[in-house]
Motif scaffolding. Structure first.
Motif, mmCIF file in Angstrom:
data_model
loop_
_atom_site.group_PDB
_atom_site.id
_atom_site.type_symbol
_atom_site.label_atom_id
_atom_site.label_comp_id
_atom_site.label_asym_id
_atom_site.label_seq_id
_atom_site.Cartn_x
_atom_site.Cartn_y
_atom_site.Cartn_z
ATOM 1 N N ASP A 114 0.855 -1.188 0.000
ATOM 2 C CA ASP A 114 0.000 0.000 0.000
ATOM 3 C C ASP A 114 0.897 1.246 0.000
ATOM 4 O O ASP A 114 2.132 1.158 -0.017
ATOM 5 N N ALA A 115 0.265 2.381 0.031
ATOM 6 C CA ALA A 115 1.025 3.629 -0.096
ATOM 7 C C ALA A 115 2.022 3.807 1.047
ATOM 8 O O ALA A 115 3.169 4.222 0.828
ATOM 9 N N GLU A 117 3.422 1.472 2.845
ATOM 10 C CA GLU A 117 4.507 0.499 2.700
ATOM 11 C C GLU A 117 5.471 0.912 1.590
ATOM 12 O O GLU A 117 6.688 0.712 1.706
ATOM 13 N N ARG A 118 4.940 1.510 0.537
ATOM 14 C CA ARG A 118 5.828 1.993 -0.530
ATOM 15 C C ARG A 118 6.705 3.140 -0.024
ATOM 16 O O ARG A 118 7.879 3.245 -0.379
#
Length: 441
Positions: A114-115, A117-118
């Motif tokens: 997800d954002a 984690e990115r």
């Protein structure tokens, strides 16, 4: 399995390990037992894939303190997904794009990042695993609570010892003198394509440079060798159990030291393997049969048991391989540095003191009490001896140099001082302590 499927399995294994081993409310089971159950429930995972998944997960476990530090620094909780991602980026040197691609959202792979984690991947990419800003705990990969004791013991060599506790341990074997000698055991292994070298201190030991499955070898099945760290072999050596003696292995477990002492006794005399665990003693029976030991018996210690009282003062040697924190074996059991807690140390020190008192009553006048741990902590070792000797005036220390000179003539002891103190950094063994005490006649 695809790389993504292996990653998904590793994430699932890490989640189970967290739940059963490391969380504050966890049962704190050994990680290898948890992993065994995990793979038993997933028999579709083949041998090669199982090894790959284990390496993924064990890599995280080995570096968990450092990975937690990096994730905390960027404000992220150490979820199994992020721990695996951090392991790939910081330890394995995987490029960010390749690491993110593992989370491909495929049927058997982990869901896409997800954002948040990115953003974590972007923050971690290119960083060094060991950061100058780290706490001593994270930098040395040691729990906070052991640092004062280890610093007191090792001083300027603490960093070397911490690094040794991270290294891969060699595989040490002991030639079973009831069936062979060291040279013949080495030749038997070589005939099966297994190269070995003599251990530097134990006169019975053989060392393999890395772990490999030897239990399927003819040498093992025929009882020519036992798997036993060199340090553990040296404890059995210092026990100096001789033919015709009466010997008690008071905390025998699976009987590794019972086997070694039975060999030095030449199967003459009597050795009793005691333990509080029936399954461990059952496992010991199988090992004793394979090794050709026929002068040993087993005894299950239980509450209200009068066995010790009836045999008080009757043993020439009593070995107490005491339950301990196992800090000396953390290179073999990296999960233990996460599972073991300060309250465990306090409980174990009290238990060791109690066991020592009971075992001492078994020693005959002129006999010896041998106390050993696989711990690096002074509280379980030197301080335990000081406490015991302060209350047990009937025992006197037998200096290491005197023992060693008699047992291994022509070779200097592995360490200085009155007791045997071994560590991965100094001697290349697991961490061990051994004290030999004699009851006057």
């Amino acid at each position: 399995m695809t790389p993504s499927a292996r990653a998904a399995a590793a994430i699932a294994l890490l989640a189970v390990l967290e739940e059963q081993c490391f969380a504050p409310e966890a049962r704190r089971r050994p990680a290898d037992a948890v992993a065994s159950d995990f793979f038993r429930a997933r028999r579709f995972i083949g041998g090669g894939d199982r090894r790959a998944v284990s390496e993924f997960a064990w890599g995280v476990v080995r570096q968990r303190l450092r990975l937690d530090w990096h994730l905390a620094r960027i404000g992220m909780a150490p979820t199994p997904r992020l721990l695996l991602l951090a392991q790939m980026l910081l330890v394995d040197g995987v490029a960010r794009q390749a690491a993110e691609a593992v989370f491909d959202g495929s049927h058997y792979g982990p869901p896409a990042l997800d954002a948040a984690e990115r953003r974590a991947a972007a923050a971690l990419a290119g960083r060094a695993l060991v950061d100058p800003a780290m706490s001593d705990s994270a930098r040395l990969n040691l729990p906070d609570w052991v640092l004062p004791a280890l610093a007191a013991r090792f001083g300027k060599t603490l960093a070397r010892e911490a690094a040794a506790l991270e290294s891969e341990a060699p595989l040490d074997l002991r030639a079973n003198l009831l069936r062979t000698d060291r040279a013949a055991a080495a030749a038997a292994l070589a005939a099966e394509g297994i190269a070995s070298t003599p251990t530097p201190f134990s006169p019975w030991g053989l060392r393999l440079p890395a772990r490999r499955p030897v239990t399927g070898s003819a040498a093992y099945k025929g009882g020519l060798i036992e798997v036993q760290d060199e340090g553990s072999q040296l404890i059995a050596l210092l026990a100096d159990a001789r033919p015709g003696m009466r010997v008690a292995d008071y905390c025998a477990g699976a009987a590794g030291k019972t086997l070694a002492m039975a060999a030095t006794m030449g199967n003459r005399g009597r050795i009793t393997a005691c333990d509080t665990s029936a399954p461990r003693l059952e496992g010991a029976a199988r090992r004793l049969r394979r090794a050709g030991v026929d002068n040993a018996e087993r005894h299950l210690l239980a509450s209200g048991d009068r066995w010790a009282k009836r045999r008080a003062g009757s043993f020439d040697r009593v070995l107490v391989d005491a339950p301990c924190t196992g800090t000396g074996t953390w290179r073999r059991n990296p999960d233990a540095r996460l599972r073991t807690r300060p309250e465990d140390l306090a409980e174990l020190v009290a238990l060791q003191h109690e066991i020592l008192g009971k075992a001492a009553e078994l020693v005959r006048p002129g006999g010896r009490l041998i106390y050993a741990t696989c711990s690096l902590l002074p509280q379980e070792n030197e301080e335990q001896m000081e406490r015991f000797l302060a209350r047990s005036t009937g025992f006197a220390p037998v200096p290491l140099e005197r023992l060693w000179t008699a047992l291994v003539p022509g070779m200097a002891p592995p360490c200085a001082g009155p007791w045997l103190t071994l560590s991965p950094g100094a001697q290349g063994t697991d961490g061990f302590f051994c004290a030999v005490l004699e009851r006057p006649t």
